[in-house]
Each structure stands twice: as C-alpha cells, then as structure tokens.
Motif scaffolding. Sequence first.
Motif, PDB file in Angstrom:
ATOM      1  N   ARG A   1      -6.431   6.638   3.802  1.00 15.16           N
ATOM      2  CA  ARG A   1      -6.643   5.750   2.638  1.00 15.16           C
ATOM      3  C   ARG A   1      -5.405   5.617   1.582  1.00 15.16           C
ATOM      4  O   ARG A   1      -4.682   6.704   1.216  1.00 15.16           O
TER       5      ARG A   1
ATOM      6  N   ASP B   1       0.090  16.698  -5.228  1.00 14.23           N
ATOM      7  CA  ASP B   1      -0.346  15.952  -3.888  1.00 14.23           C
ATOM      8  C   ASP B   1       0.774  15.447  -3.050  1.00 14.23           C
ATOM      9  O   ASP B   1       0.564  15.279  -1.628  1.00 14.23           O
TER      10      ASP B   1
ATOM     11  N   HIS C   1      -2.652  10.830   4.997  1.00 12.12           N
ATOM     12  CA  HIS C   1      -3.977  10.097   4.716  1.00 12.12           C
ATOM     13  C   HIS C   1      -4.235   8.799   5.082  1.00 12.12           C
ATOM     14  O   HIS C   1      -3.316   8.100   5.498  1.00 12.12           O
TER      15      HIS C   1
ATOM     16  N   LEU D   1       2.025   9.585  -8.997  1.00  8.82           N
ATOM     17  CA  LEU D   1       1.542  10.499  -7.854  1.00  8.82           C
ATOM     18  C   LEU D   1       2.231  11.957  -8.613  1.00  8.82           C
ATOM     19  O   LEU D   1       3.464  12.049  -8.684  1.00  8.82           O
TER      20      LEU D   1
ATOM     21  N   GLU E   1      -3.224   5.545  -1.754  1.00  9.12           N
ATOM     22  CA  GLU E   1      -3.445   6.005  -3.056  1.00  9.12           C
ATOM     23  C   GLU E   1      -3.205   4.810  -4.238  1.00  9.12           C
ATOM     24  O   GLU E   1      -3.659   4.724  -5.202  1.00  9.12           O
ATOM     25  N   PHE E   2      -2.477   3.847  -3.795  1.00 10.97           N
ATOM     26  CA  PHE E   2      -2.186   2.652  -4.494  1.00 10.97           C
ATOM     27  C   PHE E   2      -1.842   1.485  -3.953  1.00 10.97           C
ATOM     28  O   PHE E   2      -1.230   1.404  -2.923  1.00 10.97           O
TER      29      PHE E   2
ATOM     30  N   ILE F   1       6.395   9.931   0.488  1.00  9.83           N
ATOM     31  CA  ILE F   1       5.376   9.040   0.311  1.00  9.83           C
ATOM     32  C   ILE F   1       5.756   7.741   1.303  1.00  9.83           C
ATOM     33  O   ILE F   1       6.844   7.503   1.487  1.00  9.83           O
TER      34      ILE F   1
ATOM     35  N   TYR G   1       0.866   5.102   0.676  1.00 13.09           N
ATOM     36  CA  TYR G   1      -0.025   6.337   1.088  1.00 13.09           C
ATOM     37  C   TYR G   1       0.870   7.764   1.013  1.00 13.09           C
ATOM     38  O   TYR G   1       1.887   7.904   0.906  1.00 13.09           O
ATOM     39  N   LEU G   2       0.069   8.988   1.063  1.00 13.11           N
ATOM     40  CA  LEU G   2       0.390  10.299   1.104  1.00 13.11           C
ATOM     41  C   LEU G   2       0.520  10.428   2.457  1.00 13.11           C
ATOM     42  O   LEU G   2      -0.560   9.999   3.340  1.00 13.11           O
TER      43      LEU G   2
ATOM     44  N   GLU H   1       0.888  -1.207  -0.052  1.00 13.34           N
ATOM     45  CA  GLU H   1      -0.047   0.045  -0.026  1.00 13.34           C
ATOM     46  C   GLU H   1       0.872   1.347  -0.075  1.00 13.34           C
ATOM     47  O   GLU H   1       1.757   1.117   0.726  1.00 13.34           O
TER      48      GLU H   1
ATOM     49  N   THR I   1       1.480   3.624 -11.061  1.00 13.54           N
ATOM     50  CA  THR I   1       0.730   4.796 -10.765  1.00 13.54           C
ATOM     51  C   THR I   1       1.518   5.688 -10.881  1.00 13.54           C
ATOM     52  O   THR I   1       2.792   5.503 -10.700  1.00 13.54           O
TER      53      THR I   1
END
Length: 261
Positions: free
Chosen positions: A104, A128, A102, A124, A106-107, A134, A98-99, A96, A122
Amino acid sequence: MHIDYRNAMQNYFKSTTPIFEGTYKFIHSPICGPTVIPASTEGNIIYPKYEPYVYGGYGEDVHCIWELRVKQDRDVWLYVDQLDFSLNDCSLEVIEVYLPGHDRPEFTICEKGDTAEDTKATILKSRDLIEGAIIIHFKSSAPGHSNFKLTWTELYELPKNSDGTVMTSKLITPGVCEFVCPGKSACINNNQVCNGVRNCPGNSTDVAQHDEAPEICFSCTGSKFNYVALALGAAGGTVVVVAVIILVCRNCRKRPDDNSF
C-alpha cells in the motif's frame, strides 16, 4: 497454472494447442528519465523528462517507477511543486510513493477539484526507511498531456529536551545539521537556506514557516551582499579616478614647439 513435471514431456510439449497465452509490456519509457536516483540532500523528479512526441507517450498508458535512495538516519520531505494532470480521475492518473516491500502506498496524489496544499506533501521518517530507498510510481492513461515536479529534501530530526524545546547541540555538526527549520524539530544544511528552493516543511502560502522567508534570507545574506557591493563599488570608483587623472596629466603636458630649432 500448475504443471505436473511427471507428465510434462508426454502431454504438454506434444500438444498442438497452446497451454496458455500471455502478454507483456515494457514500462518506464525514456520520457520517465533514470530509474535509480542516488541519495542527495535535495533533488527533484520532473515529468516528462523528454518530449513525448519524440519518444512516444501519446495514446498509450505509461508507468514510471523511480527508486530514490536515501542516506542513513535521514527523514525525507516530499512535496509536489508543480502539478498539471489532464485526467480528474485517480484510477487513471496518480503518483504513489511506496516503502520497499509494502503493498500500500504511503503517499498518494492525483488531480482532484478539492486537492489541498497540505495533501501535496508528506514526511517519511528514517525509522521507516530501513532499506534506504523510496519507490515512486506514476501511472497515467494520458501521459502526453500531463506534467509534474516532485521535489524532496533530506532532513535531520533533532531530539528534544525534557521541556519540549529543540536540542540545538546537534547544530555544531558541519554539513549535517546547521539550520533549524522554523517551527520544526528538523534541520538542514546552511547551503540549502535561501537557495531558491523550499527545503523546510511548511505551507508555501506562509513564507514565514520555511527557509525561504524574506527575513531569514536577509539575515543570512544581506550583510554579506552589502560588503561585496561596497567593495565592488570602491574598486570601480578607484579605477575611474585613476583613469581620469592619467587623461588629465597627458593633456597637461607641454607639447613640443614645432618651430624650435
């Protein structure tokens, strides 16, 4: 749990039974490698960093948490180059991204039968990544039997002209933006082109859509390689010719007459 400080000394610390019980567990074991990864134009995370049978990892859950630093005003392209998970369950084994701040991801990627190529990558955006980092989290219930390679590249997004074409004036910035990715508005450094690693977003099955395409590599390195090969060949030939001449000259010399006085 709520503790009333006014009665704490009289009640809680005199109690013979525990007020509460808790457990703890260390995360990010040595098989995960470093926790903080400095910003760089490209790089990768390889799991496991060390052999699980040396540092543990068999028969217990593992949680790896990496903080990947990112340079200012850079997009980041992430893709899983290699993936071999032993569990076909996303609740038991998953990567996983994340930012910071956050809840949830992002990927997310896990081993599933229908995992497609485009779900392993992905981009980013820099807008963002306001904190310049990250967070990458890997959890597994069978860590000793799994491995993966997560690769990233920092991209510079070129603005577009009014007609929709890419504004190539930014390409004059050395070391920042020198090569436009095929079919994209992103650019990378020249030294990232044809270096054996895909640094431009695109489908790996279509080599014409990224920086490792054969025609791109030939145009970038072909002529230079020919000149170098020609120079080395000429130098080697010269050395051989000189050696032959010296050998012939030595044999052509008159030998002294052993019977002369």
